[in-house]
Each structure stands twice: as structure tokens, then as C-alpha cells.
Write a protein that holds these residues in place. Structure first.
Motif, PDB file in Angstrom:
ATOM      1  N   GLY A   1      39.133  61.807  33.541  1.00  0.00           N
ATOM      2  CA  GLY A   1      38.069  61.889  32.234  1.00  0.00           C
ATOM      3  C   GLY A   1      36.914  62.911  32.469  1.00  0.00           C
ATOM      4  O   GLY A   1      35.805  62.770  31.561  1.00  0.00           O
TER       5      GLY A   1
ATOM      6  N   THR B   1      46.378  63.957  42.899  1.00  0.00           N
ATOM      7  CA  THR B   1      47.716  64.123  42.836  1.00  0.00           C
ATOM      8  C   THR B   1      48.570  63.586  44.067  1.00  0.00           C
ATOM      9  O   THR B   1      49.729  64.170  44.008  1.00  0.00           O
TER      10      THR B   1
ATOM     11  N   ASN C   1      50.339  64.917  32.989  1.00  0.00           N
ATOM     12  CA  ASN C   1      50.532  64.177  31.619  1.00  0.00           C
ATOM     13  C   ASN C   1      52.000  64.164  31.377  1.00  0.00           C
ATOM     14  O   ASN C   1      52.552  64.460  30.490  1.00  0.00           O
TER      15      ASN C   1
ATOM     16  N   MET D   1      50.040  61.197  35.807  1.00  0.00           N
ATOM     17  CA  MET D   1      49.099  61.152  35.149  1.00  0.00           C
ATOM     18  C   MET D   1      48.315  62.486  35.041  1.00  0.00           C
ATOM     19  O   MET D   1      48.049  62.686  33.813  1.00  0.00           O
ATOM     20  N   ALA D   2      47.945  63.146  36.344  1.00  0.00           N
ATOM     21  CA  ALA D   2      47.364  64.424  36.251  1.00  0.00           C
ATOM     22  C   ALA D   2      48.324  65.464  35.302  1.00  0.00           C
ATOM     23  O   ALA D   2      47.518  66.048  34.714  1.00  0.00           O
TER      24      ALA D   2
ATOM     25  N   GLU E   1      42.113  70.333  33.714  1.00  0.00           N
ATOM     26  CA  GLU E   1      42.979  69.574  32.823  1.00  0.00           C
ATOM     27  C   GLU E   1      43.407  68.437  33.434  1.00  0.00           C
ATOM     28  O   GLU E   1      43.557  67.209  32.845  1.00  0.00           O
ATOM     29  N   MET E   2      43.836  68.634  34.705  1.00  0.00           N
ATOM     30  CA  MET E   2      44.563  67.456  35.820  1.00  0.00           C
ATOM     31  C   MET E   2      43.249  66.425  35.800  1.00  0.00           C
ATOM     32  O   MET E   2      43.618  65.272  35.657  1.00  0.00           O
ATOM     33  N   SER E   3      42.063  67.075  36.331  1.00  0.00           N
ATOM     34  CA  SER E   3      40.997  66.023  36.223  1.00  0.00           C
ATOM     35  C   SER E   3      40.813  65.312  35.151  1.00  0.00           C
ATOM     36  O   SER E   3      40.455  63.988  35.168  1.00  0.00           O
ATOM     37  N   ILE E   4      40.546  65.938  33.984  1.00  0.00           N
ATOM     38  CA  ILE E   4      40.400  65.160  32.772  1.00  0.00           C
ATOM     39  C   ILE E   4      41.458  64.084  32.491  1.00  0.00           C
ATOM     40  O   ILE E   4      41.095  63.094  32.064  1.00  0.00           O
ATOM     41  N   ASN E   5      42.675  64.469  32.820  1.00  0.00           N
ATOM     42  CA  ASN E   5      43.701  63.521  32.466  1.00  0.00           C
ATOM     43  C   ASN E   5      43.716  62.211  33.327  1.00  0.00           C
ATOM     44  O   ASN E   5      44.046  61.155  32.789  1.00  0.00           O
ATOM     45  N   ARG E   6      43.272  62.476  34.585  1.00  0.00           N
ATOM     46  CA  ARG E   6      43.065  61.601  35.754  1.00  0.00           C
ATOM     47  C   ARG E   6      41.840  60.703  35.554  1.00  0.00           C
ATOM     48  O   ARG E   6      41.863  59.530  35.659  1.00  0.00           O
TER      49      ARG E   6
END
Length: 202
Positions: free
Chosen positions: A117, A132, A143, A140-141, A110-115
Motif C-alpha cells: 500500500g 516478491t 496482481n 500479490m505484487a 505498482e508492485m509495492s502498492i499491491n503488496r
């Protein structure tokens, strides 16, 4: 175990050091993002030229710093990155600790997608190292945005857990990116876990 308000209602520099090794948690509709705090900076309010509240400054942005301890103080830098701080000391004493770096533990995809995509296994080595390791990157990671300003860190949405007992060496050094702060730029108010790869700048 979740940290209670008494943890934050103490000397800012002590809190900044003791947050190292603790676990930052963002509960997003039951999905947990977790990371070990590996780097912090203390900002000592009225007497610290690097603090937003230096000299008793009061604006809409810094209002949160004057509130009760254990609140999130979230602000925007460069018009594009959010920074997460934790308010310390008694209400009315505008001090806080900036969370500068965390080591991802849970919810890493989820962190990777937030940062970036994409899923973590799709990241380059460079992207993994930079997931991070900085205040804007971790926000960002995780959210974390302006809607979390004033969030009660003793609640169930955004909070800090005690984590595991670990032995590590704490490095004390000067803060980053505050050249405007005259003599305050040389204060040793930055703390990080020696050797951790998610420290923003060694």
C-alpha cells in the motif's frame, strides 16, 4: 521475445530449470509488471505425491493441469494466497512448474502498492527484501489471482519473455512446505539462481 508453447511442451524439470532467468510479465491495461524468475519448483503429476494431480486426481481445482502446456494454473493456499504455476508437458499429462520467486524489474512502485500500500521508496529494507521472494508474495505484487487460472501464456496478458543471456549457477534442492508428500518431499525438484536475494529460502 515471448516464449511459445513448444517451450512448455517438454520435460517438466527441464522447463523448471530453463525458466530461471526468464522474465515474467503481467500486462494490466497496458501497464507492464516485469520480474526475472529466480526460483521454481517442478511438480510431476501422476507419480509425484506433492502434486495436486497425484494418482490421476481430478477436481475443479486441478482441471487446468490436464490442459494444454503454456497455461497458467493459479490456486489458493491457506485461504488467502494465490500461487502461479505454468502447465507443462502434453495435454492430459498433469504436470506444472510453480514460480516461487522473482526479481522485480519494471513496475516496481505498482508492485509495492499491491503488496504494502505504499511506493517502493517508502518501504523498509525488510519490506523491499520481501516484495516478491515467495509464491504468494509475487502473486500479490503482480496482481495475479484466480481470474488468471487457465490464462494462455502465449497471449498478451500474462506471459514469459526470454530475457537476456546470463551466466549463473543453478542450485538443485528439495521443495518447500510439502512435508505431507512422504518420499516426494525429498525429491530435488526445486531450482534457484545461486546468490539472488529474491530466492524465497536459501
Amino acid at each position: 521475445m515471448k516464449l511459445d508453447r513448444s517451450f512448455y511442451n517438454r520435460n517438466t524439470l527441464i522447463v523448471a530449470k530453463e525458466l530461471l532467468g526468464k522474465i515474467l510479465v503481467h500486462n494490466i491495461d497496458g501497464k507492464l509488471l516485469k520480474g526475472k524468475i529466480v526460483e521454481t519448483e517442478g511438480y510431476l503429476g501422476l507419480r509425484d505425491k506433492a502434486a495436486h494431480s497425484y494418482g490421476g486426481k481430478k477436481t475443479n481445482r486441478v482441471e487446468t493441469m490436464y490442459g494444454d502446456p503454456g497455461r497458467a494454473y493459479v490456486y489458493l493456499i491457506y485461504g488467502m494466497y494465490y500461487c502461479l504455476n505454468i502447465v507443462t508437458e502434453e495435454e492430459g499429462s498433469p504436470e506444472a512448474v510453480l514460480i516461487r520467486g522473482v526479481e522485480p524489474l519494471e513496475g516496481i512502485d505498482e508492485m509495492s502498492i499491491n503488496r504494502f500500500g505504499k511506493f517502493y521508496h517508502q518501504l523498509t529494507k525488510y519490506q523491499k527484501r520481501n516484495l516478491t521472494n515467495g509464491p504468494g508474495k509475487l502473486s500479490m505484487a503482480f496482481n495475479i489471482g484466480k481470474t488468471l487460472d487457465k490464462e494462455n501464456l502465449c497471449g498478451n496478458r500474462l506471459y514469459v519473455e526470454s530475457g537476456l543471456e546470463e551466466d549463473f549457477n543453478i542450485i538443485e534442492t528439495t521443495r518447500i512446505g510439502i512435508d505431507y508428500a512422504e518420499e516426494a518431499k525429498d525429491f530435488p525438484y526445486r531450482f534457484y539462481i545461486e546468490g539472488n536475494p529474491y530466492v524465497s529460502k536459501l
